[in-house]
Scaffold this motif. Structure first.
Motif, short mmCIF file in Angstrom:
data_model
loop_
_atom_site.label_atom_id
_atom_site.label_comp_id
_atom_site.label_asym_id
_atom_site.label_seq_id
_atom_site.Cartn_x
_atom_site.Cartn_y
_atom_site.Cartn_z
N SER A 1 44.31 50.82 -5.87
CA SER A 1 44.51 49.58 -5.12
C SER A 1 43.12 49.09 -4.75
O SER A 1 42.16 49.86 -4.79
N TYR A 2 43.00 47.82 -4.42
CA TYR A 2 41.69 47.29 -4.07
C TYR A 2 41.82 46.00 -3.27
O TYR A 2 42.86 45.35 -3.26
N VAL A 3 40.73 45.67 -2.60
CA VAL A 3 40.66 44.44 -1.80
C VAL A 3 40.14 43.31 -2.67
O VAL A 3 39.54 43.54 -3.73
N SER A 4 40.35 42.10 -2.25
CA SER A 4 39.97 40.93 -3.05
C SER A 4 38.46 40.82 -3.25
O SER A 4 38.00 40.21 -4.21
N SER A 5 37.68 41.39 -2.37
CA SER A 5 36.22 41.29 -2.50
C SER A 5 35.64 42.27 -3.52
O SER A 5 34.43 42.32 -3.71
N LEU A 6 36.49 43.02 -4.22
CA LEU A 6 36.03 43.97 -5.23
C LEU A 6 35.25 43.26 -6.34
O LEU A 6 34.17 43.71 -6.73
N LEU A 7 35.78 42.17 -6.84
CA LEU A 7 35.17 41.44 -7.95
C LEU A 7 35.28 39.94 -7.74
O LEU A 7 36.20 39.47 -7.07
N THR A 8 34.37 39.22 -8.36
CA THR A 8 34.49 37.76 -8.41
C THR A 8 34.32 37.33 -9.86
O THR A 8 33.66 37.99 -10.65
N SER A 9 34.93 36.20 -10.18
CA SER A 9 34.78 35.66 -11.53
C SER A 9 33.40 35.03 -11.67
O SER A 9 32.64 34.93 -10.69
N PHE B 1 32.81 32.11 -11.78
CA PHE B 1 32.82 30.90 -10.96
C PHE B 1 32.87 31.22 -9.47
O PHE B 1 33.04 30.32 -8.64
N GLY B 2 32.75 32.51 -9.12
CA GLY B 2 32.73 32.91 -7.72
C GLY B 2 34.11 33.04 -7.09
O GLY B 2 34.23 33.13 -5.87
N ILE B 3 35.16 33.09 -7.89
CA ILE B 3 36.52 33.22 -7.37
C ILE B 3 36.85 34.71 -7.22
O ILE B 3 36.65 35.49 -8.15
N LEU B 4 37.35 35.07 -6.05
CA LEU B 4 37.71 36.46 -5.78
C LEU B 4 38.95 36.86 -6.56
O LEU B 4 39.85 36.05 -6.79
N VAL B 5 39.02 38.12 -6.98
CA VAL B 5 40.23 38.64 -7.63
C VAL B 5 41.31 38.78 -6.58
O VAL B 5 41.04 38.84 -5.38
N LEU B 6 42.54 38.83 -7.04
CA LEU B 6 43.65 39.03 -6.11
C LEU B 6 43.67 40.48 -5.63
O LEU B 6 43.45 41.41 -6.41
N GLN B 7 43.93 40.64 -4.36
CA GLN B 7 44.02 41.98 -3.78
C GLN B 7 45.23 42.71 -4.33
O GLN B 7 46.28 42.10 -4.58
N VAL B 8 45.10 44.02 -4.52
CA VAL B 8 46.24 44.88 -4.85
C VAL B 8 46.35 45.88 -3.71
O VAL B 8 45.56 46.82 -3.62
N PRO B 9 47.31 45.67 -2.80
CA PRO B 9 47.43 46.55 -1.64
C PRO B 9 47.98 47.93 -2.03
O PRO B 9 48.58 48.10 -3.09
N THR B 10 47.78 48.90 -1.16
CA THR B 10 48.26 50.26 -1.44
C THR B 10 49.77 50.31 -1.64
O THR B 10 50.26 51.17 -2.36
#
Length: 158
Positions: free
Chosen positions: A27-35, A37-46
């Motif tokens: 699982s991960y938080v949205s700040s893990l990666l950005t595209s 274009f600077g768009i955050l990935v969607l969070q995957v909660p536990t």
């Protein structure tokens, strides 16, 4: 994904985590990666974590990286390259050696008990009175840092 040593040790210190596909999820938080274009990935909660498709388990045995032997303090401290399960320690697989090749310049421990946590990379072994007496009587054994060595079998700890 390459894990840091700290993360790898934390996983090993948690029994039943990442030992098979059935208990390996991410699982991960949205700040893990950005595209780009600077768009955050969607969070995957536990609560909605992804199960691993493949898992390569650790098959490298822990390595002893150093030790401290204090005959006066009646203790041996072992430092390993990774987290170990102290409950698997077999003290009778530990041999104290001197620089000489003579068998009389070595002694295999017969007993002792662990001082420290269960899943750690360093812990103490309180030496038994019988083992201490043998070590103290042998004037060629445990004389100095430069002449004191230790050997472990593959069955010492996991």
């Amino acid at each position: 994904v390459n894990l840091s040593l700290a993360d790898s040790n934390a996983i090993k210190a948690t029994p039943g985590l990442c030992t098979s596909l059935s208990n390996t999820y991410i699982s991960y938080v949205s700040s893990l990666l950005t595209s780009t274009f600077g768009i955050l990935v969607l969070q995957v909660p536990t609560t909605n974590a992804f199960q691993a498709n493949d898992l390569i388990t650790d098959t490298t045995p822990p390595q002893l990286i150093r030790f401290d032997l204090n005959v006066s303090g009646e203790a041996l401290v072992l430092y390993f390259s990774e987290t170990v399960n102290v409950a698997t320690l077999d003290v009778t697989q530990i041999t104290i050696r001197s620089a000489g090749a003579n068998a009389s310049d070595s002694y295999t421990l017969t007993s002792g008990y662990v001082v420290g946590g269960q899943y750690v990379n360093a812990f103490g072994v309180a030496l038994s009175r019988a083992d201490l007496n043998v070590i103290k009587v042998n004037t060629r054994l445990a004389v100095s840092n430069a002449t004191t060595f230790i050997s472990l079998t593959n069955s010492t700890i996991r």
